[in-house]
Design an enzyme around this catalytic site. Structure first.
Site, PDB file in Angstrom:
ATOM      1  N   LEU A 262       0.749  -1.135   0.058  1.00 42.02           N
ATOM      2  CA  LEU A 262      -0.041  -0.011   0.086  1.00 42.02           C
ATOM      3  C   LEU A 262       0.886   1.331  -0.108  1.00 42.02           C
ATOM      4  O   LEU A 262       0.714   1.947  -1.081  1.00 42.02           O
ATOM      5  CB  LEU A 262      -1.160  -0.063   1.281  1.00 42.02           C
ATOM      6  N   ASP A 263       1.503   1.423   1.071  1.00 44.02           N
ATOM      7  CA  ASP A 263       2.524   2.389   1.446  1.00 44.02           C
ATOM      8  C   ASP A 263       4.004   2.130   1.714  1.00 44.02           C
ATOM      9  O   ASP A 263       3.915   1.990   2.993  1.00 44.02           O
ATOM     10  CB  ASP A 263       1.809   3.729   2.055  1.00 44.02           C
ATOM     11  N   PRO A 264       4.811   1.632   0.966  1.00 36.67           N
ATOM     12  CA  PRO A 264       4.937   1.941  -0.473  1.00 36.67           C
ATOM     13  C   PRO A 264       4.115   0.718  -1.259  1.00 36.67           C
ATOM     14  O   PRO A 264       4.175  -0.208  -1.064  1.00 36.67           O
ATOM     15  CB  PRO A 264       6.401   1.807  -0.824  1.00 36.67           C
TER      16      PRO A 264
ATOM     17  N   ASP B 126       0.360   3.622  -3.615  1.00 32.65           N
ATOM     18  CA  ASP B 126       0.629   5.096  -3.523  1.00 32.65           C
ATOM     19  C   ASP B 126       1.715   5.402  -4.716  1.00 32.65           C
ATOM     20  O   ASP B 126       1.110   6.324  -5.724  1.00 32.65           O
ATOM     21  CB  ASP B 126       1.395   5.570  -2.314  1.00 32.65           C
TER      22      ASP B 126
END
Length: 927
Positions: free
Chosen positions: A605-607, A610
């Site tokens: 997700l993050d990273p 994004d």
């Protein structure tokens, strides 16, 4: 065509060498479409005239009627056993093979093709002498008997027909609509006339302007290419060199089409140093790489592929190449007229006449048929559709194209074969091969004789053994598509669930907490569970597990990834992780590249997501002429608002330690052209700011790590603001600073928390951290002391609500941070009927060529499922699984330590995430 003088000489030799020789022409039954024969009635007449008895097996499907063969002097009968030499075109059904005969045909056995090995075994068992047309070659290694030219003619007629249908499906009526499939015409002359008529309309300017110039690329210069080009030249055309192809594609005329013949030297070059040496290439093709996808394919509307591809040779187009080439264009050379739809991309169609599945056109993994001649290859899904409508490129790859023009193919082939017939009909399969005086062309094409392979083809048995070993390994490895998942934490279930949909993938989950992996295995039948302590297990034990896998997905703590990566390199196994690419991983890039593996990082997700959403928006704007002036991004996993009922306004849906440790990190970003740095240790929470992009959520955010590196990684060097941050509900930073001040987030070992030390309660630990010597101090005095020391009555509220002033024992984990992490991981976890939330926001400033200024907002909001996958698990597990499967399926071929920044990676991942319901929305403000 056969020279008359040479033909007469051949027949003269036949007269002297034959004394009532008997041959047979068998019926073709390999395909319902097969209408060819090795000889036409004209050839039969000449053979009969020279004393050869020709038996023709009856067939009402053959292009030439039986009466024509009878009129030529042939004997038409079912029984062909009288003949010593039997001529056909394609493979013979095993049960119809006659022992001790000589068969001439295309056997498709010389590469140890698995489907035809039973045929070869039967030929050996029945002591048949096999002469394969494919190996009839002159001293230069060139084939002397083939249907290549006819395949080329049929191949381009078919693709012109398909091109008309594809363009119609895209909204464009064109002159190609009046060209039918090759088998619809009585002969190639009629097909050429249809092409010529379409060309007349093109010359009159009847091609839609919205299509733009059409370019046809012909690979190679052999018979296939020449046959295709002869038909192509019926259109109004102009040839250009490969160097001129782009100019033709961008600025060419609409009243003609453009052709480009591409040779090896135009797109092959040495991987080390460039240049092309044809002799070296023949001996060492593995030293070369193809630049076709970069230099030629971007400017080709139609590719006519007729090259021969051998193992170890560079592919013309790979699966990743297709993803890049088939994305929506942002170029001036695909114009649109008002009301007319734009083409999805320049490349419209491929006629893969070579029809070699998985060969030079990698994504063509299955031949089409005359019944269903076309498929639409969708690069994003890496799938074929039997349709003319939808995303992708139209592909025609029929493996028996010449039978669509059967009479001419028979005439053409027979003319080439007849001069060798006098030598072939001497064959007596019951006699040893050494007693025959075959010329070198014939002798070199004898695959089997007297019950064994001839010396030149003994390699087939070795190939078979290799294929058997490979197949055995593949079957034991579940078709060589095995995934090893290291860790069975919160993100593992959706990761396994996605991969488990493909029943050809074998999945093993290895975890220290075997109850977790066992539970996953019970949920998804066929998944294996095993024990693995990633910290204590030896490298050799870990490598034994890794050796069985094609891809390893590590969802272990980030500090363990370098060790896993090293083991993967040793075992030449690909690896995927959702974590940031650390410096230790970067240092392994060359070793991973040399091992031929991909270590793909930052696909969570993050990273992860994004990056994907940022790159999509940034590159779309840049392709349309926009300049990125600012980039701000915030992302966070949160409890749904109704469950944010604690001082941190937070519950853990991923690593609690990581979430808390992140608050102590350093940060670096660019604000209005100036670099801002925040030291580690606690200053970060002071940089928190309120966020109002989704006013219904009371949000705040703080910088995360080093944002400045994304200036180059995202290709936004002109941006004067670049900030990536972490997102929380308002109040998180205030509560976190209290925990920091007291010392509860200290990651260093503390004597009171040593595992072998005396028991300690949370209240006693707070006293110790605040320097209160008497742990039995009155509760009211303690709270007063906390308020005075922190300067805030709210600090007491935070500690009370978190239960940190109670006389419950601490599970000592060495440091205050680790002990608190352990405690909060159970206290602040999502309840049975609670759900979490992921929010990601990008604000991207764009300056357009007309001086308009836009702020583009990208919102990505995902809720977890009550009693199902959490939002965090879905947004980390699904992209990680998608990336792993893309590597398994050959969609990601970049080697070394890789980030998901290539368009062919991030676009595909986004498309598949959206299919899972993980979609974003956009806002736009101009000022």
């Amino acid at each position: 065509m056969l020279n008359a003088q040479n033909f007469n000489r051949s027949l003269s030799i036949i007269r002297t060498l034959t004394s009532k020789k008997i041959i047979a022409i068998r019926r073709e039954d390999q395909s319902v479409w097969e209408r060819r024969a090795p000889f036409s009635p004209t050839h039969v007449r000449k053979l009969v005239k020279n004393g050869i008895k020709v038996i023709v097996q009856p067939s009402n499907r053959r292009a030439y009627p039986m009466q024509n063969y009878l009129n030529a002097g042939a004997v038409v009968q079912e029984d062909i056993s009288e003949a010593k030499v039997i001529f056909g075109v394609k493979q013979v059904p095993i049960e119809q093979l006659i022992p001790d005969k000589t068969y001439c045909l295309f056997s498709h056995t010389i590469k140890a093709q698995e489907t035809n090995m039973p045929l070869l075994d039967a030929i050996l068992e029945k002591r048949i002498r096999l002469i394969d047309y494919e190996k009839l070659m002159d001293e230069k290694g060139q084939r002397v008997v083939a249907f290549g030219k006819m395949a080329g003619i049929a191949g381009i007629v078919n693709i012109l027909h398909g091109l008309g249908l594809r363009l119609l499906a895209l909204g464009h009526h064109t002159p190609f609509m009046h060209i039918g499939p090759a088998h619809n015409y009585r002969n190639s002359s009629m097909a050429r006339q249809a092409v010529r008529d379409a060309g007349y309309e093109i010359a009159l300017g009847l091609m839609p302007k919205s299509i733009g110039p059409l370019t046809f690329v012909f690979t190679g210069s052999g018979n296939v290419s020449q046959g295709s080009q002869e038909v192509f030249q019926e259109l109004p055309h102009e040839y250009v060199t490969p160097e001129m192809l782009r100019k033709a594609a961008e600025h060419g005329s609409l009243t003609k089409v453009y052709g480009c013949e591409v040779r090896r030297r135009h797109y092959l070059e040495r991987a080390d140093g460039g240049g092309f040496d044809p002799i070296e290439y023949e001996e060492h093709p593995e030293r070369y790489v193809s630049t076709f996808s970069k230099k030629i394919a971007p400017y080709a509307s139609v590719i006519i592929n007729g090259i021969y591809w051998a193992v170890n040779s560079p592919k013309l187009l790979t699966i990743p190449d297709a993803k890049h080439l088939l994305q929506a264009p942002h170029t001036p050379w695909l114009p649109t007229s008002k009301g007319a739809p734009a083409l999805p991309h320049r490349m419209l169609a491929i006629s893969d006449i070579s029809a070699d599945p998985g060969g030079s056109i990698e994504f063509m993994n299955e031949c089409t048929t005359i019944d269903t001649p076309f498929c639409l290859y969708d690069a994003d899904r890496n799938k074929d559709a039997k349709s003319f409508s939808g995303p992708g490129v139209l592909v025609c790859s029929i493996d028996n194209m010449p039978t669509q023009i059967p009479r001419e193919s028979t005439d053409f082939f027979g003319d080439l074969l007849l001069p060798f017939t006098h030598n072939i009909i001497q064959s007596n399969a019951q006699e040893p091969l050494e007693k025959h005086n075959f010329n070198p062309v014939i002798h070199g094409a004898i695959i089997a004789s007297n019950g064994k392979l001839t010396p030149n083809y003994e390699y087939i048995q070795e190939l078979r053994k290799a294929h058997i070993r490979y197949k055995s390994t593949a079957e034991s490895n579940n078709m060589a598509k095995n995934v090893l998942i290291l860790g069975a934490g919160r993100v593992a279930p959706p990761l396994v669930e996605y991969l488990h949909r493909d029943k050809t993938i074998g999945i093993m989950v290895a975890c220290e907490n075997k109850d977790l992996s066992d539970n996953i295995a019970r949920t998804y039948p066929g998944v294996e569970s095993t024990y693995l302590n990633a910290i204590e297990t030896s490298d050799s034990t870990m490598e034994e597990l890794i050796e069985r896998a094609n891809v390893v997905v590590s969802i272990l703590p980030a500090n363990l990834h370098p060790r896993v990566a090293r083991c993967c390199i040793n075992q030449k196994t690909h690896m995927v992780t959702a974590s940031y690419m650390s410096n230790q991983i970067k240092e392994l890039h060359q070793e991973a590249y040399n091992a031929g593996i991909t270590i793909l990082n930052e696909v969570g997700l993050d990273p992860g997501i994004d990056h994907l959403l940022a790159l999509e928006c940034i590159q779309e704007a840049q392709n349309l002429g926009g300049r990125i002036t600012s980039f701000e991004s915030f992302c966070g996993g949160l409890p749904a608002p109704e469950f944010s009922d604690n001082p941190l306004r937070y519950k853990f849906s991923w690593s609690p330690r990581g979430a808390l440790l992140n608050t102590l990190s350093s940060a670096k970003y660019i604000r209005k052209g100036q670099i801002v740095e925040i030291s580690e240790g606690g200053e970060l929470m002071g940089a928190t700011k309120a966020l109002d992009f989704l006013p219904g959520f009371n949000l705040e955010g703080f910088p995360n790590r080093d944002s400045t590196i994304y200036s180059k990684l995202y290709g936004i060097e002109d941006a004067n603001t670049i900030l990536r941050g972490t997102l929380r509900y308002s109040g998180f930073s205030q509560s976190t600073r209290i925990l920091q001040f007291i010392g509860l987030l200290d990651p260093e070992p503390h004597p009171s928390l040593h595992a072998q030390g005396p028991e300690i309660t949370w209240r006693q630990l707070i006293c110790t951290l605040l320097g209160v010597e008497d742990a039995n101090i009155f509760y009211g005095n303690l709270t007063m002391h906390i308020s005075e020391r922190t300067g805030s009555d709210y600090a007491v509220d935070v500690l009370e609500e978190l239960g940190l002033l109670e006389d419950t024992n601490v599970v000592k984990c060495g440091s205050p941070l680790d002990s608190l992490t352990h405690y909060l991981s159970s206290r602040l976890t999502l309840g049975k009927n609670e759900r979490d939330l992921v929010i990601l926001r990008h604000d991207i400033g764009i300056n357009w060529p007309d001086n308009r200024k836009e702020i583009r907002g990208v919102n990505f909001v995902v809720y977890g499922d009550v009693n199902g996958h959490s939002a965090m698990a879905k947004t980390v597990g699904y992209p990680t699984a998608i990336a792993a499967k893309m590597i398994l399926d050959g969609e990601i071929q970049e080697r070394g330590c890789v980030l998901p920044f290539a368009p062919e990676i991030y676009r595909t991942m986004l498309q598949r995430l959206r299919s899972e319901g993980l979609s974003n929305t956009e806002t736009s403000k101009f000022h």
